[in-house]
Design a protein around this motif. Structure first.
Motif: not given
Length: 168
Positions: A112-113, A127-130, A144-145, A156-159
């Motif tokens: 994430x960092x 976003x970070x996609x998994x 983790x949201x 996904x988690x928005x940047x």
């Protein structure tokens, strides 16, 4: 025990890595170096004091269709974008001998960092996609949201959210 995360290289010992999922075990042992050479992804490894790989993750560029995102995200984005740029956390695995030590979380936070730093300074990514491989992975990322995108199976988690976690 001290751990170090660094880009995969030929000095890292991968032959004994086993997380219990053959697709992830085979990737680090066979495919990861080829993907790096072909510039398809980067692979970061967590090693022990003997340089054994005890965990790893991969990052690459991707895009996600606008239509796959929740409405509350879509309404904040310009309508001209059909595909939105994102970062893909393609694989994340920890050797089963190291389960229970929160190393998966350690790797995820590092990913994430790195992702938010690149998004801020170098390459746009919203976003970070998994792409979780099973229900266990879905539960991990949910904790983790990450938000499940039902039509694609991705999460996904928005940047913007990630940035707020690391904002000094």
């Amino acid at each position: 025990m001290n751990y170090e995360i660094e880009p995969l290289n030929s000095t890292h010992i991968r032959k004994n890595f086993s997380c219990g999922k053959s697709i992830l075990d085979d990737y680090i042992k066979i495919q990861a170096s080829q993907d790096i050479r072909r510039k398809l992804s980067t692979c970061f490894v967590l090693t022990d004091e003997k340089n054994n790989v005890v965990g790893y993750y991969t990052l690459s560029n991707t895009s996600i269709e606008r239509a796959n995102l929740p409405n509350e995200i879509i309404k904040k984005l310009p309508p001209s974008y059909k595909n939105l740029r994102a970062t893909l956390l393609g694989r994340l695995a920890v050797d089963k001998n190291y389960f229970g030590r929160k190393l998966g979380e350690f790797l995820l936070v590092d990913a994430m960092k790195k992702s938010v730093l690149v998004a801020k300074k170098s390459i746009g990514s919203m976003a970070l996609i998994v792409d979780p491989i099973d229900e266990i992975a879905i539960a991990f990322y949910t904790k983790y949201g990450f938000i499940l995108l039902p039509d694609s199976g991705k999460m996904f988690l928005p940047m913007q959210t990630i940035n707020s976690l690391f904002n000094d």
